[in-house]
Enzyme design. Structure first.
Site, PDB file in Angstrom:
ATOM      1  N   ARG A 232       0.843  -1.198   0.000  1.00 50.32           N
ATOM      2  CA  ARG A 232       0.000   0.000   0.000  1.00 50.32           C
ATOM      3  C   ARG A 232       0.879   1.250   0.000  1.00 50.32           C
ATOM      4  O   ARG A 232       1.924   1.274   0.655  1.00 50.32           O
ATOM      5  CB  ARG A 232      -0.887   0.044   1.246  1.00 50.32           C
ATOM      6  CG  ARG A 232      -2.134  -0.829   1.153  1.00 50.32           C
ATOM      7  CD  ARG A 232      -3.149  -0.321   0.121  1.00 50.32           C
ATOM      8  NE  ARG A 232      -4.339  -1.131   0.049  1.00 50.32           N
ATOM      9  CZ  ARG A 232      -4.507  -2.201  -0.750  1.00 50.32           C
ATOM     10  NH1 ARG A 232      -3.529  -2.598  -1.549  1.00 50.32           N
ATOM     11  NH2 ARG A 232      -5.642  -2.862  -0.755  1.00 50.32           N
ATOM     12  N   GLU A 261      -4.995   7.036  -4.917  1.00 52.42           N
ATOM     13  CA  GLU A 261      -5.183   6.267  -6.160  1.00 52.42           C
ATOM     14  C   GLU A 261      -6.596   6.439  -6.686  1.00 52.42           C
ATOM     15  O   GLU A 261      -7.549   6.275  -5.907  1.00 52.42           O
ATOM     16  CB  GLU A 261      -4.889   4.787  -5.906  1.00 52.42           C
ATOM     17  CG  GLU A 261      -3.439   4.534  -5.563  1.00 52.42           C
ATOM     18  CD  GLU A 261      -3.155   3.064  -5.233  1.00 52.42           C
ATOM     19  OE1 GLU A 261      -4.109   2.295  -5.020  1.00 52.42           O
ATOM     20  OE2 GLU A 261      -1.983   2.702  -5.181  1.00 52.42           O
ATOM     21  N   HIS A 284      -0.879   0.071  -9.699  1.00 55.01           N
ATOM     22  CA  HIS A 284      -1.604  -0.864  -8.819  1.00 55.01           C
ATOM     23  C   HIS A 284      -2.130  -2.050  -9.648  1.00 55.01           C
ATOM     24  O   HIS A 284      -3.321  -2.392  -9.591  1.00 55.01           O
ATOM     25  CB  HIS A 284      -2.765  -0.170  -8.078  1.00 55.01           C
ATOM     26  CG  HIS A 284      -3.146  -0.876  -6.802  1.00 55.01           C
ATOM     27  ND1 HIS A 284      -3.540  -0.225  -5.663  1.00 55.01           N
ATOM     28  CD2 HIS A 284      -3.197  -2.207  -6.500  1.00 55.01           C
ATOM     29  CE1 HIS A 284      -3.824  -1.106  -4.715  1.00 55.01           C
ATOM     30  NE2 HIS A 284      -3.619  -2.326  -5.202  1.00 55.01           N
TER      31      HIS A 284
HETATM   32  N1  LIG Z   1      -0.579  -4.450  -5.188  1.00 52.96           N
HETATM   33  C1  LIG Z   1      -1.570  -5.301  -5.188  1.00 52.96           C
HETATM   34  O1  LIG Z   1      -2.182  -5.538  -6.227  1.00 52.96           O
HETATM   35  C2  LIG Z   1      -1.945  -6.035  -3.929  1.00 52.96           C
HETATM   36  C3  LIG Z   1      -2.664  -7.225  -4.045  1.00 52.96           C
HETATM   37  C4  LIG Z   1      -3.013  -7.916  -2.890  1.00 52.96           C
HETATM   38  C5  LIG Z   1      -2.648  -7.410  -1.644  1.00 52.96           C
HETATM   39  N2  LIG Z   1      -1.972  -6.235  -1.581  1.00 52.96           N
HETATM   40  C6  LIG Z   1      -1.553  -5.711  -0.256  1.00 52.96           C
HETATM   41  O2  LIG Z   1      -0.713  -6.674   0.326  1.00 52.96           O
HETATM   42  C7  LIG Z   1      -1.028  -6.795   1.710  1.00 52.96           C
HETATM   43  C8  LIG Z   1      -0.646  -8.185   2.189  1.00 52.96           C
HETATM   44  O3  LIG Z   1      -1.451  -9.158   1.551  1.00 52.96           O
HETATM   45  P1  LIG Z   1      -1.441 -10.679   2.046  1.00 52.96           P
HETATM   46  O4  LIG Z   1      -2.378 -11.397   1.171  1.00 52.96           O
HETATM   47  O5  LIG Z   1      -0.060 -11.182   2.198  1.00 52.96           O
HETATM   48  O6  LIG Z   1      -2.087 -10.494   3.504  1.00 52.96           O
HETATM   49  P2  LIG Z   1      -1.922 -11.470   4.747  1.00 52.96           P
HETATM   50  O7  LIG Z   1      -2.966 -11.036   5.714  1.00 52.96           O
HETATM   51  O8  LIG Z   1      -1.861 -12.891   4.321  1.00 52.96           O
HETATM   52  O9  LIG Z   1      -0.498 -11.108   5.329  1.00 52.96           O
HETATM   53  C9  LIG Z   1      -0.183  -9.894   5.946  1.00 52.96           C
HETATM   54  C10 LIG Z   1       0.889 -10.175   6.967  1.00 52.96           C
HETATM   55  O10 LIG Z   1       1.307  -8.943   7.526  1.00 52.96           O
HETATM   56  C11 LIG Z   1       1.359  -9.093   8.948  1.00 52.96           C
HETATM   57  N3  LIG Z   1       1.200  -7.763   9.501  1.00 52.96           N
HETATM   58  C12 LIG Z   1       0.090  -7.121   9.874  1.00 52.96           C
HETATM   59  N4  LIG Z   1       0.384  -5.860  10.245  1.00 52.96           N
HETATM   60  C13 LIG Z   1       1.711  -5.759  10.104  1.00 52.96           C
HETATM   61  C14 LIG Z   1       2.621  -4.721  10.316  1.00 52.96           C
HETATM   62  N5  LIG Z   1       2.219  -3.518  10.775  1.00 52.96           N
HETATM   63  N6  LIG Z   1       3.923  -4.960  10.029  1.00 52.96           N
HETATM   64  C15 LIG Z   1       4.343  -6.168   9.587  1.00 52.96           C
HETATM   65  N7  LIG Z   1       3.508  -7.185   9.370  1.00 52.96           N
HETATM   66  C16 LIG Z   1       2.221  -6.964   9.625  1.00 52.96           C
HETATM   67  C17 LIG Z   1       0.284 -10.065   9.304  1.00 52.96           C
HETATM   68  O11 LIG Z   1       0.556 -10.700  10.535  1.00 52.96           O
HETATM   69  C18 LIG Z   1       0.413 -11.046   8.141  1.00 52.96           C
HETATM   70  O12 LIG Z   1       1.399 -12.009   8.393  1.00 52.96           O
HETATM   71  C19 LIG Z   1      -2.529  -6.493   1.773  1.00 52.96           C
HETATM   72  O13 LIG Z   1      -2.912  -5.990   3.036  1.00 52.96           O
HETATM   73  C20 LIG Z   1      -2.710  -5.464   0.693  1.00 52.96           C
HETATM   74  O14 LIG Z   1      -2.596  -4.170   1.232  1.00 52.96           O
HETATM   75  C21 LIG Z   1      -1.617  -5.547  -2.684  1.00 52.96           C
HETATM   76  O1  LIG Z   2      -5.696  -5.428  -1.593  1.00 51.60           O
HETATM   77  C1  LIG Z   2      -5.787  -5.952  -2.702  1.00 51.60           C
HETATM   78  O2  LIG Z   2      -6.317  -7.069  -2.872  1.00 51.60           O
HETATM   79  C2  LIG Z   2      -5.214  -5.259  -3.907  1.00 51.60           C
HETATM   80  O3  LIG Z   2      -4.707  -4.020  -3.568  1.00 51.60           O
HETATM   81  C3  LIG Z   2      -6.130  -5.107  -5.063  1.00 51.60           C
HETATM   82  O4  LIG Z   2      -7.272  -4.426  -4.713  1.00 51.60           O
END
Ligand SMILES: NC(=O)c1ccc[n+]([C@@H]2O[C@H](COP(=O)([O-])OP(=O)(O)OC[C@H]3O[C@@H](n4cnc5c(N)ncnc54)[C@H](O)[C@@H]3O)[C@@H](O)[C@H]2O)c1
Ligand SMILES: O=C(O)[C@H](O)CO
Length: 310
Positions: A232, A261, A284
């Site tokens: 993010r 965004e 994104h």
């Molecule tokens: N760019 C994209 O298209 C895209 C797509 C999917 C997800 N994302 C982002 O990626 C992030 C992670 O996704 P995920 O599927 O791995 O989620 P997830 O919930 O499986 O993993 C997140 C991890 O971060 C840990 N965590 C929580 N707060 C934290 C902090 N302050 N510092 C360090 N670790 C922390 C949690 O314990 C967990 O292990 C989402 O929250 C989202 O914002 C972006």
């Molecule tokens: O959080 C997510 O799943 C990605 O940012 C796409 O929306």
């Protein structure tokens, strides 16, 4: 159950919404919804389905019938989570819908930074290869990943997969402690920073992770370090990172996300793409494979099927 999708267009073309339609008695679909239109559109609905529309505390307070918010994404930072909990509104996101796509995009950014793709692509486009005294260009030093240290913040779905893929390149993968966590045996990001060759962020945006990579932390990095943010916007102080990149105190920066965004008023990182920097900005788009987008619909249908007391 009366449900309203506020920003269906954000799922793109060719996505079949029927798995969601089958789970509710009435579905209203809006392609786009401005923040100030949300209340009127959700009036009387029990379920709000949103990708990135902001549902803040004031909006939730105006929707007494709302019982469930289904987020068409993993990140829930657009929802006033505390207020939803206070009001007994369940919030369900979709986890692990696009692990392969997002991890692939993250590796793409990491590899492109390591091999100085932005710099060499620009050199070739500007005719520098043709003027080289020998057969290649080698003005920008590349980073061989084998044996180098990747520090990952967030050991969840995406961080774990990115670690596995980086491991296939021979990288040493280390997970940083969760910021603010009192009992976490893992080293902190600040402790790991001086040893990191690459940092990749994979945790949610919260108050604990906002500006996790601020000017102080960036100053602790090796000047050759690469930073990748596919999580993010706002988790890096993007302006401080750009300053470090311009000053040669950071080896490369790739972001898939920005604090606002779409960036309607632009962003300094976008302006800086015209400069000869090891800088990548993608819109994104890490998650956008058709497979991942359709999976979001299926997982949202599952979320609609689970009882609310769950
Ligand atoms: N760019 C994209 O298209 C895209 C797509 C999917 C997800 N994302 C982002 O990626 C992030 C992670 O996704 P995920 O599927 O791995 O989620 P997830 O919930 O499986 O993993 C997140 C991890 O971060 C840990 N965590 C929580 N707060 C934290 C902090 N302050 N510092 C360090 N670790 C922390 C949690 O314990 C967990 O292990 C989402 O929250 C989202 O914002 C972006
Ligand atoms: O959080 C997510 O799943 C990605 O940012 C796409 O929306």
């Amino acid at each position: 159950m009366h449900a309203v999708i506020l920003d269906a267009a954000s799922l793109g073309d060719g996505i079949d919404l029927s798995p969601i339609r089958e789970r509710v008695s009435r579905l209203e679909v809006h392609d786009f919804t401005d923040r100030d239109e949300a209340v009127a559109r959700l009036e009387g609905a029990e379920v709000a389905i949103v990708n990135k529309v902001v549902l803040d505390a004031e909006t939730l307070a105006a929707l007494p019938h709302l019982r469930l918010i289904c987020v068409l994404a993993t990140g829930t930072n657009n929802i006033a989570m505390d207020e939803a909990e206070r009001r007994g509104i369940a919030v369900r996101n979709v986890a692990a819908y696009g692990t392969a796509s997002v991890a692939q995009h993250t590796l793409m950014q990491l590899l492109a930074l390591a091999n100085r793709l932005p710099r060499y692509q620009r050199d070739v486009a500007e005719g520098r290869w043709g003027k080289s005294p020998f057969f290649c260009l080698m003005d920008h030093t590349t980073l061989q990943l084998e044996g180098k240290r990747l520090v990952i913040v967030g050991q969840g779905e995406l961080g774990t997969r990115v670690g596995e893929l980086a491991g296939a390149f021979g990288m040493e993968v280390v997970f940083a402690a969760r910021p603010g966590a009192e009992q976490d045996a893992r080293p902190t990001l600040a402790e790991l920073a001086p040893t990191a060759d690459v940092i990749s962020l994979h945790c949610p945006l919260t108050e604990a992770s906002r500006h996790l990579l601020d000017a102080d932390l960036l100053a602790r990095l090796k000047p050759s370090a690469l930073v990748v943010n596919c999580a993010r916007g706002g988790m890096i102080d993007e302006i401080a990172a750009l300053d470090a990149l311009r000053a040669g105190k950071l080896g490369g920066l790739a972001v898939d996300v920005l604090p606002e965004e779409p960036p309607r008023d632009g962003h300094p990182l976008i302006d800086a793409l015209s400069e000869p920097l090891n800088l990548i900005v993608t819109p994104h788009s890490a998650w956008i494979s058709p497979e991942a987008r359709q999976r979001i619909v299926e997982l949202t249908a599952d979320n609609l099927s689970r009882p609310l007391q769950d």
